[in-house]
Enzyme design. Structure first.
Site, PDB file in Angstrom:
ATOM      1  CG  ASP A   1      -1.885  -1.102   1.139  1.00 50.16           C
ATOM      2  OD1 ASP A   1      -1.699  -1.687   0.527  1.00 50.16           O
ATOM      3  OD2 ASP A   1      -1.985  -0.853   2.464  1.00 50.16           O
TER       4      ASP A   1
HETATM    5  N1  URA Z   1      -1.029  -5.893   4.612  1.00 55.23           N
HETATM    6  C1  URA Z   1      -1.416  -4.432   4.685  1.00 55.23           C
HETATM    7  O1  URA Z   1      -2.356  -4.072   5.014  1.00 55.23           O
HETATM    8  N2  URA Z   1      -0.990  -4.131   3.644  1.00 55.23           N
HETATM    9  C2  URA Z   1      -0.212  -3.930   2.909  1.00 55.23           C
HETATM   10  O2  URA Z   1       0.914  -3.270   2.023  1.00 55.23           O
HETATM   11  C3  URA Z   1       0.679  -5.034   2.634  1.00 55.23           C
HETATM   12  C4  URA Z   1      -0.073  -5.913   3.673  1.00 55.23           C
END
Ligand code: URA
Length: 257
Positions: free
Chosen positions: A124
């Site tokens: 993310d």
């Molecule tokens: N889980 C999440 O919530 N975000 C990420 O970037 C990776 C795993």
């Protein structure tokens, strides 16, 4: 299973299956992001390109990528590009979305390569940590396949103290995430501090870590991927935004020795 073992054998070779197969000079240089085919014609006329230490003669001549020099220099990863990257928080794993893109951290020439460079899975925007980038579609597919069981470890900071029940629920294989039909696979939670933990996942669902903590009424305030299999961010010594190129074979050894 046959497919997996065949592929992993391929990655034990130094450069995947791209062993410097002969191809047209202009196509090679344009696919490596050096410039358009007309630029290649110009460089040939100027005598800037050599093949096996002799001046290149034609844009259409078939060449082995590792035998070409441009301005006396070896080509930039002519037989495939794979690297480990420390993604900073606030950057987006996409070429199209708005905002600061991870691609801004890499040489411009890499952005124009064909086949294109892609991240192996995504983090993310607000997540930092280990990310693998590659232009090798088969390697990418292999590493993201659930069949390979490559675990991912995350360092998590939370808004509220852990209650003490989370590790059992996360490890039970019964945790349901909102709008999903299948429970999460068992995941291992280790509590470091009332508002800090490490979580090992064996699958990769959309925003999974954040949603798992949301499911128990908490909120993730900071998230960092610290490991992909046995490859650790600490071991790479990469600072935020830095990267290190590796061969597919080296990478396989780092992820699971
Ligand atoms: N889980 C999440 O919530 N975000 C990420 O970037 C990776 C795993």
């Amino acid at each position: 299973m046959y497919y997996a073992s065949k592929i992993s054998r391929r990655f034990q070779r130094p450069q995947g299956n791209k062993m410097g197969k002969a191809e047209r000079l202009d196509k090679l240089l344009s696919n490596l992001g050096y410039g358009a085919r007309k630029d290649v014609r110009h460089w040939i006329r100027e005598g800037w390109i050599t093949v096996d230490e002799k001046p290149a003669v034609s844009p259409s001549q078939k060449v082995h990528p590792d035998r070409v020099r441009l301005g006396n220099e070896e080509l930039d990863h002519p037989c495939g590009l794979t690297f480990i990257y420390h993604k900073p928080s606030g950057t987006v794993c996409s070429r199209k979305e708005g905002g600061r893109l991870i691609y801004a951290d890499f040489p411009e020439r890499w952005i124009d390569r064909k086949p294109p460079l892609s991240s192996v899975g995504r983090l993310d925007k607000e997540t930092s940590g280990l990310l693998i980038m590659t232009d090798d579609g088969q390697l990418n597919h292999y590493l993201t396949s659930p069949k390979q069981h490559i675990s991912k470890t995350y360092a998590v900071k939370l808004d509220h103290p852990l209650t003490g029940n989370e590790a059992e629920l996360f490890g039970s294989g019964k945790l349901m995430l909102e709008s999903e039909e299948k429970p999460c696979l068992p995941a291992e939670l280790s509590v470091i501090h009332p508002t800090e933990a490490s979580l090992i996942l064996h699958e990769g669902r959309y925003h999974q870590v954040r949603r798992m903590f949301a499911a128990v009424g908490n909120h993730v305030t900071e998230l960092k991927r610290t490991h992909i299999g046995t490859l650790s961010l600490e071991g790479t010594r990469l600072a935020d935004g830095d990267y290190k190129t590796v061969t597919a074979a080296e990478l396989m050894g780092m992820i699971s020795p």
